[in-house]
Enzyme design. Structure first.
Site, mmCIF file in Angstrom:
data_model
loop_
_atom_site.group_PDB
_atom_site.id
_atom_site.type_symbol
_atom_site.label_atom_id
_atom_site.label_comp_id
_atom_site.label_asym_id
_atom_site.label_seq_id
_atom_site.Cartn_x
_atom_site.Cartn_y
_atom_site.Cartn_z
ATOM 1 N N LYS A 37 49.457 25.355 31.186
ATOM 2 C CA LYS A 37 50.988 24.737 29.946
ATOM 3 C C LYS A 37 51.659 26.130 30.039
ATOM 4 O O LYS A 37 51.825 26.921 30.092
ATOM 5 C CB LYS A 37 49.829 24.860 28.917
ATOM 6 C CG LYS A 37 50.870 24.620 27.523
ATOM 7 C CD LYS A 37 49.613 24.410 26.284
ATOM 8 C CE LYS A 37 49.374 25.316 25.699
ATOM 9 N NZ LYS A 37 51.150 26.046 24.662
ATOM 10 N N ASP A 64 55.035 21.834 27.685
ATOM 11 C CA ASP A 64 54.114 22.079 25.036
ATOM 12 C C ASP A 64 55.291 22.314 24.946
ATOM 13 O O ASP A 64 55.702 23.578 24.245
ATOM 14 C CB ASP A 64 53.289 22.702 25.138
ATOM 15 C CG ASP A 64 52.886 22.785 23.604
ATOM 16 O OD1 ASP A 64 52.864 22.013 23.254
ATOM 17 O OD2 ASP A 64 52.522 23.791 23.811
ATOM 18 N N LYS A 66 56.844 20.237 22.253
ATOM 19 C CA LYS A 66 56.775 19.977 21.534
ATOM 20 C C LYS A 66 58.146 19.314 20.423
ATOM 21 O O LYS A 66 58.133 19.521 19.726
ATOM 22 C CB LYS A 66 56.200 20.927 20.129
ATOM 23 C CG LYS A 66 54.348 20.980 20.519
ATOM 24 C CD LYS A 66 54.261 22.218 20.009
ATOM 25 C CE LYS A 66 53.077 22.546 19.836
ATOM 26 N NZ LYS A 66 53.345 23.603 20.512
ATOM 27 N N ASP A 69 63.703 15.498 17.292
ATOM 28 C CA ASP A 69 64.740 15.523 16.649
ATOM 29 C C ASP A 69 64.831 14.220 16.422
ATOM 30 O O ASP A 69 64.343 13.161 16.450
ATOM 31 C CB ASP A 69 65.827 16.479 18.054
ATOM 32 C CG ASP A 69 66.807 16.842 17.583
ATOM 33 O OD1 ASP A 69 67.457 16.029 17.014
ATOM 34 O OD2 ASP A 69 66.798 17.679 18.176
ATOM 35 N N THR A 123 46.892 23.202 14.627
ATOM 36 C CA THR A 123 45.733 23.526 14.874
ATOM 37 C C THR A 123 45.712 24.770 13.987
ATOM 38 O O THR A 123 44.590 25.046 13.477
ATOM 39 C CB THR A 123 44.729 24.034 16.613
ATOM 40 O OG1 THR A 123 45.473 24.005 17.249
ATOM 41 C CG2 THR A 123 44.227 22.406 16.770
ATOM 42 N N GLY A 213 43.638 29.840 25.945
ATOM 43 C CA GLY A 213 45.090 30.774 26.165
ATOM 44 C C GLY A 213 44.546 32.409 26.025
ATOM 45 O O GLY A 213 43.616 32.614 27.186
ATOM 46 N N ARG A 214 44.443 32.729 24.998
ATOM 47 C CA ARG A 214 44.158 33.867 24.450
ATOM 48 C C ARG A 214 42.546 34.646 25.723
ATOM 49 O O ARG A 214 42.431 35.168 26.185
ATOM 50 C CB ARG A 214 44.448 35.112 23.491
ATOM 51 C CG ARG A 214 45.980 35.270 23.094
ATOM 52 C CD ARG A 214 46.374 34.850 21.375
ATOM 53 N NE ARG A 214 46.056 33.793 21.319
ATOM 54 C CZ ARG A 214 46.655 32.909 19.708
ATOM 55 N NH1 ARG A 214 46.744 34.017 19.031
ATOM 56 N NH2 ARG A 214 46.743 32.208 19.116
HETATM 57 O O1 C5P Z 1 45.385 31.800 22.528
HETATM 58 P P1 C5P Z 1 45.039 30.478 22.395
HETATM 59 O O2 C5P Z 1 44.229 29.832 22.873
HETATM 60 O O3 C5P Z 1 45.333 30.218 21.165
HETATM 61 O O4 C5P Z 1 46.511 29.049 22.638
HETATM 62 C C1 C5P Z 1 47.037 28.205 22.138
HETATM 63 C C2 C5P Z 1 48.171 26.925 22.748
HETATM 64 O O5 C5P Z 1 47.910 25.604 22.111
HETATM 65 C C3 C5P Z 1 49.392 27.899 22.125
HETATM 66 O O6 C5P Z 1 50.657 27.800 23.497
HETATM 67 C C4 C5P Z 1 49.358 27.193 20.765
HETATM 68 O O7 C5P Z 1 51.276 27.053 21.275
HETATM 69 C C5 C5P Z 1 49.231 25.587 21.677
HETATM 70 N N1 C5P Z 1 49.213 24.202 20.364
HETATM 71 C C6 C5P Z 1 48.570 24.911 19.433
HETATM 72 N N2 C5P Z 1 48.025 24.402 18.679
HETATM 73 C C7 C5P Z 1 48.995 22.306 18.774
HETATM 74 C C8 C5P Z 1 49.796 22.555 20.026
HETATM 75 C C9 C5P Z 1 49.808 23.585 21.142
HETATM 76 O O8 C5P Z 1 47.899 26.323 19.750
HETATM 77 N N3 C5P Z 1 48.435 21.735 17.830
#
Ligand code: C5P
Length: 238
Positions: A37, A64, A66, A69, A123, A213-214
């Site tokens: 992503k 991503d 988002k 506009d 989320t 991600g993390r």
């Molecule tokens: O590090 P982590 O697993 O929390 O990363 C989640 C990723 O998903 C981040 O890049 C965040 O911007 C993205 N995201 C999110 N919630 C959403 C849409 C995208 O956490 N509804």
């Protein structure tokens, strides 16, 4: 459940500030990770080159950004995004049915367009926070309402929390995509995510793709962490 290979259901969030760091992660993870992503942090810093870099590593991108506009600006931005050949792109469902329909129609005119996802409620939102911005119906009801509206307007799927995925599947069936961030394996920290589930539960609840991600980038052994997530996905699919 759609026929997507377990290893293709994991999307690793390249939430890093430079192309050099993204390149390092691509080299390290692309032996096992097939989807990455690219979000606003990396795209703002390094731009379209990031997608070329991921594609040249043999992987595909969920772009991503988002968008939110007026309809014309969103559709034009998505056409620019589609030229970079991502697998998935997204917009906010809150941009409304006219904007979503305009975006969906613009993409459908292209050859091999990316799938269009609508972000429902982020989320990281809690019930209290949602109330503070004036939404009184509660997270679950709001997500269902936004999902119905986005699918009716022509979106290919939604971004939603793994906790809402099961309800969305029951309500709207299997034909659309559900992508869930807020995924936390049992061995990782929650960070700022609130409405979370494990990879196993997210897939069992009906997610097609999970974004992590993390828990992977911050793990002592990121490649092993990615493999462990894929193992969990495999278990959920079997
Ligand atoms: O590090 P982590 O697993 O929390 O990363 C989640 C990723 O998903 C981040 O890049 C965040 O911007 C993205 N995201 C999110 N919630 C959403 C849409 C995208 O956490 N509804």
């Amino acid at each position: 459940m759609k026929k997507i290979k377990p290893e293709e259901r994991l999307i690793v969030a390249l939430d890093v500030p430079t192309m050099a760091q993204a390149a390092k992660w691509l080299k390290k993870l692309s032996p096992v990770v097939k989807h990455f992503k690219v979000g606003s942090e990396l795209f703002t810093a390094a731009g379209p080159e990031t997608l070329k870099k991921v594609n040249s590593a043999g992987a595909k991108v969920f772009l991503d950004l988002k968008f939110f506009d007026i309809p014309n600006t969103m559709a034009s931005a998505l056409e620019s995004a589609a030229a970079l050949k991502p697998l998935l792109v997204n917009i906010h469902a809150l941009s409304g049915p006219a904007a979503i329909a305009h975006c969906a129609q613009s993409l459908k005119k292209l050859k091999n367009p990316p799938k269009l996802l609508a972000v429902t409620i982020l989320t990281s939102f809690t019930e209290q926070e949602l109330k503070k911005i004036g939404f009184s119906g509660g997270v679950e009801k709001t997500v269902l309402r936004l999902c119905r509206m986005a699918l009716d307007a022509g979106a290919d799927g939604v971004v939603a929390s793994p906790m809402e995925a099961a309800k969305l599947r029951r309500e709207f069936g299997d034909y659309f995509l559900i992508v869930t961030p807020g995924v936390r394996p049992a061995w990782s920290a929650k960070n700022d995510q609130q409405r979370i589930a494990t990879p196993l539960d997210a897939i069992k609840n009906g997610a097609d793709y999970i974004v992590v991600g993390r828990p992977i980038l911050g793990a002592p052994n990121p490649l092993k962490a990615a493999r462990m997530v894929i193992d969990e996905i495999e278990e959920a699919c079997s």
